[in-house]
Structures are given as C-alpha cells and as structure tokens.
Write a protein that holds these residues in place. Structure first.
Motif, PDB file in Angstrom:
ATOM      1  N   LEU A   9       0.921  -1.380  -0.146  1.00 47.27           N
ATOM      2  CA  LEU A   9       0.025  -0.030  -0.155  1.00 47.27           C
ATOM      3  C   LEU A   9       0.822   1.282   0.183  1.00 47.27           C
ATOM      4  O   LEU A   9       1.611   1.612   1.066  1.00 47.27           O
ATOM      5  CB  LEU A   9      -0.834  -0.054   1.032  1.00 47.27           C
ATOM      6  N   ASP A  10       0.736   1.897  -1.175  1.00 47.11           N
ATOM      7  CA  ASP A  10       1.808   3.061  -1.194  1.00 47.11           C
ATOM      8  C   ASP A  10       1.158   4.350  -0.552  1.00 47.11           C
ATOM      9  O   ASP A  10       1.722   5.319   0.014  1.00 47.11           O
ATOM     10  CB  ASP A  10       1.820   3.468  -2.692  1.00 47.11           C
ATOM     11  N   LEU A  18      -3.286   3.512  -3.652  1.00 51.52           N
ATOM     12  CA  LEU A  18      -2.299   3.074  -4.740  1.00 51.52           C
ATOM     13  C   LEU A  18      -1.562   1.917  -4.098  1.00 51.52           C
ATOM     14  O   LEU A  18      -1.202   1.983  -3.130  1.00 51.52           O
ATOM     15  CB  LEU A  18      -1.322   4.259  -4.845  1.00 51.52           C
ATOM     16  N   ILE A  19      -1.647   0.554  -5.022  1.00 46.37           N
ATOM     17  CA  ILE A  19      -0.889  -0.356  -4.642  1.00 46.37           C
ATOM     18  C   ILE A  19       0.395  -0.691  -5.402  1.00 46.37           C
ATOM     19  O   ILE A  19       0.013  -0.662  -6.769  1.00 46.37           O
ATOM     20  CB  ILE A  19      -1.995  -1.642  -4.630  1.00 46.37           C
ATOM     21  N   GLY A  25       2.199   0.820 -10.223  1.00 41.94           N
ATOM     22  CA  GLY A  25       1.142   1.392  -9.097  1.00 41.94           C
ATOM     23  C   GLY A  25      -0.507   1.332  -9.677  1.00 41.94           C
ATOM     24  O   GLY A  25      -0.366   1.680 -10.766  1.00 41.94           O
ATOM     25  N   TYR A  26      -1.012   0.663  -8.901  1.00 46.71           N
ATOM     26  CA  TYR A  26      -2.472   0.407  -9.427  1.00 46.71           C
ATOM     27  C   TYR A  26      -3.282   1.466  -8.557  1.00 46.71           C
ATOM     28  O   TYR A  26      -3.387   1.097  -7.319  1.00 46.71           O
ATOM     29  CB  TYR A  26      -2.964  -0.896  -9.305  1.00 46.71           C
ATOM     30  N   LEU A  27      -4.261   2.252  -9.219  1.00 45.44           N
ATOM     31  CA  LEU A  27      -5.210   2.986  -8.238  1.00 45.44           C
ATOM     32  C   LEU A  27      -6.534   1.919  -8.206  1.00 45.44           C
ATOM     33  O   LEU A  27      -7.079   1.600  -9.287  1.00 45.44           O
ATOM     34  CB  LEU A  27      -5.814   4.223  -9.041  1.00 45.44           C
ATOM     35  N   VAL A  28      -6.926   1.838  -7.131  1.00 44.36           N
ATOM     36  CA  VAL A  28      -7.947   1.073  -6.732  1.00 44.36           C
ATOM     37  C   VAL A  28      -9.129   1.818  -5.926  1.00 44.36           C
ATOM     38  O   VAL A  28      -8.647   2.318  -4.915  1.00 44.36           O
ATOM     39  CB  VAL A  28      -7.556  -0.215  -5.931  1.00 44.36           C
ATOM     40  N   GLY A  40      -2.065  -0.039   7.332  1.00 47.32           N
ATOM     41  CA  GLY A  40      -1.343   1.282   7.142  1.00 47.32           C
ATOM     42  C   GLY A  40      -0.390   1.399   5.758  1.00 47.32           C
ATOM     43  O   GLY A  40      -0.077   0.491   5.051  1.00 47.32           O
ATOM     44  N   THR A  41      -0.029   2.475   5.405  1.00 48.73           N
ATOM     45  CA  THR A  41       0.801   2.869   4.527  1.00 48.73           C
ATOM     46  C   THR A  41       2.171   1.844   4.517  1.00 48.73           C
ATOM     47  O   THR A  41       2.668   2.000   5.628  1.00 48.73           O
ATOM     48  CB  THR A  41       1.046   4.362   4.099  1.00 48.73           C
TER      49      THR A  41
END
Length: 72
Positions: A9-10, A18-19, A25-28, A40-41
């Motif tokens: 988890l970014d 953002l994973i 990086g994938y926006l979900v 957490g991040t």
C-alpha cells in the motif's frame, strides 16, 4: 481482466488507494468499509478487484472478499 492485486500500500485517500505491485502502481477505488479494513501505508495488502471499462474511463474497484465483490 485484473481479478486480484497483491502488493504494498503506497498511499491512501478517502476513496482510493495506490497499490505497488512489483514497481507498477494501481489506483484502486474502495468503499468506506473496505478502506477501514486496509493496513497502514507501506504494509502488504491484497484486494480482489473488478475492472469497469467505459468509452472514456477505466477504473479498478477493490474488495476484501469475494462475497463483497460479487455483491458489487
């Protein structure tokens, strides 16, 4: 289609995360309930996903369980 993402988890906002999956990086987008259950991040995370494709938009929606995904 992208059915599941496992990575780190970014960052997180109120409605999406953002994973990072091995440098990509994938926006979900996630519901409030899903957002509350995420770590957490910087922590490892796994989400089942559903991709919505429209003429002018592609979005990934994330879910913590397959039941939640099927309900969507």
């Amino acid at each position: 289609m992208i059915g599941k993402l496992t990575g780190r988890l970014d960052y997180r906002t109120t409605d999406h995360v953002l994973i990072d999956v091995r440098g990509v990086g994938y926006l979900v987008y996630c519901s409030e309930r899903t957002m509350m259950s995420l770590p957490g991040t910087g922590e490892p995370v796994a989400l089942y996903t559903d991709m919505v494709v429209r003429e002018d938009l592609m979005q990934l929606f994330g879910f913590t369980s397959l039941v939640e995904k099927e309900w969507h």
